[in-house]
Design an enzyme around this catalytic site. Structure first.
Site, PDB file in Angstrom:
ATOM      1  N   ALA A   1      -3.376  -7.112   9.356  1.00  0.00           N
ATOM      2  CA  ALA A   1      -3.300  -8.116   8.061  1.00  0.00           C
ATOM      3  C   ALA A   1      -4.494  -7.619   7.213  1.00  0.00           C
ATOM      4  CB  ALA A   1      -3.395  -9.513   8.710  1.00  0.00           C
TER       5      ALA A   1
ATOM      6  N   ILE B   1       2.700 -10.250   6.430  1.00  0.00           N
ATOM      7  CA  ILE B   1       2.450  -9.405   7.647  1.00  0.00           C
ATOM      8  C   ILE B   1       3.488  -9.224   8.642  1.00  0.00           C
ATOM      9  CG2 ILE B   1       0.580  -9.512   9.393  1.00  0.00           C
ATOM     10  CD1 ILE B   1      -0.373  -9.210   6.504  1.00  0.00           C
TER      11      ILE B   1
ATOM     12  N   GLU C   1      -0.176   6.423   9.355  1.00  0.00           N
ATOM     13  CA  GLU C   1       0.696   5.314   9.003  1.00  0.00           C
ATOM     14  C   GLU C   1       1.748   5.885   7.788  1.00  0.00           C
ATOM     15  OE1 GLU C   1      -1.024   1.476   7.889  1.00  0.00           O
ATOM     16  OE2 GLU C   1       0.725   0.884   6.722  1.00  0.00           O
ATOM     17  N   ARG C   2       1.207   6.483   6.768  1.00  0.00           N
ATOM     18  CA  ARG C   2       1.993   7.064   5.790  1.00  0.00           C
ATOM     19  C   ARG C   2       2.655   8.011   6.311  1.00  0.00           C
ATOM     20  NH1 ARG C   2      -3.078   5.614   1.677  1.00  0.00           N
ATOM     21  NH2 ARG C   2      -2.569   3.314   1.440  1.00  0.00           N
TER      22      ARG C   2
ATOM     23  N   GLU D   1       2.951   4.276  -6.525  1.00  0.00           N
ATOM     24  CA  GLU D   1       2.036   4.473  -7.500  1.00  0.00           C
ATOM     25  C   GLU D   1       0.438   4.917  -7.059  1.00  0.00           C
ATOM     26  OE1 GLU D   1       4.141   2.007  -7.396  1.00  0.00           O
ATOM     27  OE2 GLU D   1       5.599   3.002  -8.918  1.00  0.00           O
TER      28      GLU D   1
HETATM   29  C1  LIG Z   1       8.389  -5.710   4.158  1.00  0.00           C
HETATM   30  C2  LIG Z   1       6.980  -5.577   4.004  1.00  0.00           C
HETATM   31  C3  LIG Z   1       6.328  -5.569   5.108  1.00  0.00           C
HETATM   32  C4  LIG Z   1       4.789  -5.508   4.998  1.00  0.00           C
HETATM   33  N1  LIG Z   1       3.881  -5.169   6.109  1.00  0.00           N
HETATM   34  C5  LIG Z   1       2.568  -5.495   5.822  1.00  0.00           C
HETATM   35  C6  LIG Z   1       1.763  -5.676   7.080  1.00  0.00           C
HETATM   36  O1  LIG Z   1       2.114  -5.673   8.253  1.00  0.00           O
HETATM   37  N2  LIG Z   1       0.486  -5.669   6.986  1.00  0.00           N
HETATM   38  C7  LIG Z   1      -0.189  -5.840   5.513  1.00  0.00           C
HETATM   39  O2  LIG Z   1      -1.534  -5.977   5.425  1.00  0.00           O
HETATM   40  N3  LIG Z   1       0.558  -5.582   4.449  1.00  0.00           N
HETATM   41  C8  LIG Z   1       1.879  -5.696   4.514  1.00  0.00           C
HETATM   42  N4  LIG Z   1       2.828  -5.334   3.617  1.00  0.00           N
HETATM   43  C9  LIG Z   1       2.232  -5.592   2.157  1.00  0.00           C
HETATM   44  C10 LIG Z   1       2.190  -4.030   1.350  1.00  0.00           C
HETATM   45  O3  LIG Z   1       1.265  -3.338   1.866  1.00  0.00           O
HETATM   46  C11 LIG Z   1       2.013  -4.619  -0.138  1.00  0.00           C
HETATM   47  O4  LIG Z   1       3.068  -5.250  -0.738  1.00  0.00           O
HETATM   48  C12 LIG Z   1       1.578  -3.208  -1.087  1.00  0.00           C
HETATM   49  O5  LIG Z   1       0.355  -2.808  -0.485  1.00  0.00           O
HETATM   50  C13 LIG Z   1       1.752  -3.691  -2.339  1.00  0.00           C
HETATM   51  O6  LIG Z   1       0.807  -4.440  -2.563  1.00  0.00           O
HETATM   52  P1  LIG Z   1       1.456  -5.971  -3.577  1.00  0.00           P
HETATM   53  O7  LIG Z   1       2.573  -6.450  -3.050  1.00  0.00           O
HETATM   54  O8  LIG Z   1       0.151  -7.021  -3.873  1.00  0.00           O
HETATM   55  O9  LIG Z   1       1.671  -5.465  -5.200  1.00  0.00           O
HETATM   56  P2  LIG Z   1       0.763  -5.165  -6.349  1.00  0.00           P
HETATM   57  O10 LIG Z   1      -0.728  -4.536  -5.817  1.00  0.00           O
HETATM   58  O11 LIG Z   1       0.541  -6.442  -7.123  1.00  0.00           O
HETATM   59  O12 LIG Z   1       1.612  -4.046  -7.034  1.00  0.00           O
HETATM   60  C14 LIG Z   1       2.472  -4.539  -8.183  1.00  0.00           C
HETATM   61  C15 LIG Z   1       2.929  -3.316  -8.700  1.00  0.00           C
HETATM   62  O13 LIG Z   1       1.722  -2.548  -9.701  1.00  0.00           O
HETATM   63  C16 LIG Z   1       1.562  -1.110  -9.030  1.00  0.00           C
HETATM   64  N5  LIG Z   1       0.182  -1.042  -9.206  1.00  0.00           N
HETATM   65  C17 LIG Z   1      -0.858  -1.760  -8.699  1.00  0.00           C
HETATM   66  N6  LIG Z   1      -2.120  -1.032  -9.009  1.00  0.00           N
HETATM   67  C18 LIG Z   1      -1.630  -0.031  -9.593  1.00  0.00           C
HETATM   68  C19 LIG Z   1      -2.331   1.166 -10.520  1.00  0.00           C
HETATM   69  N7  LIG Z   1      -3.689   1.241 -10.303  1.00  0.00           N
HETATM   70  N8  LIG Z   1      -1.799   1.989 -10.943  1.00  0.00           N
HETATM   71  C20 LIG Z   1      -0.120   2.058 -11.164  1.00  0.00           C
HETATM   72  N9  LIG Z   1       0.065   1.006 -10.670  1.00  0.00           N
HETATM   73  C21 LIG Z   1      -0.309   0.095 -10.091  1.00  0.00           C
HETATM   74  C22 LIG Z   1       2.324  -1.268  -7.817  1.00  0.00           C
HETATM   75  O14 LIG Z   1       2.545   0.264  -7.435  1.00  0.00           O
HETATM   76  C23 LIG Z   1       3.354  -2.044  -7.783  1.00  0.00           C
HETATM   77  O15 LIG Z   1       4.318  -1.163  -8.364  1.00  0.00           O
HETATM   78  C24 LIG Z   1       4.095  -5.521   3.570  1.00  0.00           C
HETATM   79  C25 LIG Z   1       5.263  -5.661   2.550  1.00  0.00           C
HETATM   80  C26 LIG Z   1       6.242  -5.602   2.797  1.00  0.00           C
HETATM   81  C27 LIG Z   1       7.140  -5.659   1.333  1.00  0.00           C
END
Ligand SMILES: Cc1cc2nc3c(=O)[nH]c(=O)nc-3n(C[C@H](O)[C@H](O)[C@H](O)COP(=O)(O)OP(=O)(O)OC[C@H]3O[C@@H](n4cnc5c(N)ncnc54)[C@H](O)[C@@H]3O)c2cc1C
Length: 377
Positions: free
Chosen positions: A120, A153, A239-240, A364
């Site tokens: 998380a 999560i 992971e990636r 991004e």
């Molecule tokens: C199905 C699913 C499973 C997941 N599982 C997990 C998990 O097990 N554990 C966990 O911790 N998280 C998990 N996540 C969360 C995931 O890692 C996040 O959704 C992801 O890191 C993006 O964060 P956010 O959704 O808050 O988007 P935001 O960070 O709000 O981004 C929104 C948009 O803005 C863009 N953006 C943000 N910053 C920049 C920048 N500096 N320059 C250009 N563009 C930018 C992003 O690329 C995106 O397009 C999961 C998500 C999904 C959808």
């Protein structure tokens, strides 16, 4: 790069998926959940955490076995079964950072399927910018008292053990002062929110987690206090890489389905693959797959040699995630109206592939990492 043993294993696992998983996927997707006993079934056959040492219930398999499992789950349509996250992304934190007591407590159960793992990091207000994390853990005697909330999560509802990224030094700014703390199911103050409804990966459980004066022993700290961000960055390479090879496997499967369909489907008296526009489109997609396969296989080998391939893996995560999503669009288009119907598997892959360019760091953010390392930003 695969030995005869790997090939035999792939065949055996493919048969397991065909027999034990694929026939149930429609039901799991409709119910929005994968039954817990599936994890136990996977564990009983040594398909969870196969790389773990025998003393912790593993079979000391090399990383290629994990690659095979991840690929075959996707090829068999069980994309929602998030065991690769459990086995190859989360369990390594415990194996690499855990002390002897933590390892013996949590790893054998992770290999048998008795313990489901989640990690998380993401919070309602903190996604890409992990430095903005607000969940905090305050030291009180021999305990940490955790307060905050996490969201999105994976395995959140099933999870028996969650590795929670928390701020342990409230005066530290940004990426400093973060730690990884293990929180067990049923710990007072730890609650799980509702299972989140999603556009794809419908059977995988994705949840909100809440920590309200949640008291856990200091013994649950993984590694050193305040080194959490450093650890997250270190293990994000695997992971990636896993996400990249999963995106590629999805692209391969989508093209396989589309090739079969377009050879079969006739319009104007000819198979639709034989119209030059479609044939060229298919050739372009096949070229992407061949390029992606060469790139990913090379990265897998470098990763297995413990080389630092953070930049290349970030490029791969960005490229494969976008490529597979574009391919999903083209493959549905080539299926025509049938591609939009649930009864055709391409429709589910189209939905399931969407988050592969979002989770584990968005496209991004992957580009940002590379751009910074190239001295561009
Ligand atoms: C199905 C699913 C499973 C997941 N599982 C997990 C998990 O097990 N554990 C966990 O911790 N998280 C998990 N996540 C969360 C995931 O890692 C996040 O959704 C992801 O890191 C993006 O964060 P956010 O959704 O808050 O988007 P935001 O960070 O709000 O981004 C929104 C948009 O803005 C863009 N953006 C943000 N910053 C920049 C920048 N500096 N320059 C250009 N563009 C930018 C992003 O690329 C995106 O397009 C999961 C998500 C999904 C959808």
């Amino acid at each position: 790069m695969y030995s005869e043993e790997h090939n035999v294993f792939r065949e055996a696992f493919r048969n397991f998926v065909k027999k034990e998983l694929s026939p149930h996927v429609d039901e799991w997707e409709a119910n929005g959940a994968i039954p817990r006993d599936v994890w136990k079934k996977m564990g009983a056959e040594w398909y969870l955490c196969p790389w773990l040492p025998e003393e912790f219930g593993g079979s000391e398999a090399d990383f290629l076995y994990s690659v095979i499992i991840a690929e075959e789950l996707i090829k068999g349509g069980a994309v929602s079964l998030m065991t690769p996250l459990h086995s190859d992304i989360i369990a390594p934190y415990i194996s690499h950072l855990g002390n002897a007591e933590q390892k013996i407590k949590w790893l054998p159960g992770s290999a048998s399927g008795d313990i489901v793992l989640a990690v998380a990091m993401t919070e309602p207000d903190t996604g890409s910018d992990l430095a903005g994390m607000r969940t905090h853990a305050e030291r009180d005697g021999d305990d940490y008292v955790i307060n905050g909330a996490k969201t999105f999560i994976t395995n959140g509802i099933h999870a028996d053990l969650v590795i929670v990224a928390c701020r342990t030094d409230k005066d530290a700014k940004g990426t400093k002062g973060l730690s990884l703390i293990c929180v067990e199911r049923d710990t007072p103050g730890f609650t799980k929110g509702k299972k989140l409804e999603k556009m794809g990966l419908c059977a995988s459980d994705t949840a909100e987690l809440f920590f309200d004066d949640c008291r856990v022993p200091v013994a649950n700290l993984l590694g050193e206090e305040n080194r959490g961000f450093y650890y997250l960055m270190e293990y994000l390479q695997q992971e990636r890489l896993m996400c990249s090879l999963q995106s590629l496997a999805m692209a391969e499967k989508m093209l396989e389905l589309t090739l079969a369909y377009t050879k079969e489907r006739k319009q104007f008296g000819k198979p639709i693959c034989s119209f030059q526009h479609n044939a060229f489109k298919i050739v372009e997609m096949m070229t992407d797959i061949k390029l992606g396969r060469a790139f990913i296989d090379n990265l897998i080998l470098k990763h297995m040699r413990n080389e630092n391939v953070v930049d290349e893996v970030s490029m791969a995560k960005a490229w494969t995630g976008e490529m597979a999503n574009k391919m999903a669009y083209q493959c549905v288009q080539l299926h025509g109206g049938y591609g939009f119907m649930d009864e055709y598997p391409i429709s589910r892959y189209y939905r399931d592939v969407r988050p592969f360019s979002i989770f584990a760091g968005t496209t991004e953010i992957m580009k940002q990492i590379v751009a910074k390392n190239m001295g561009l930003m």
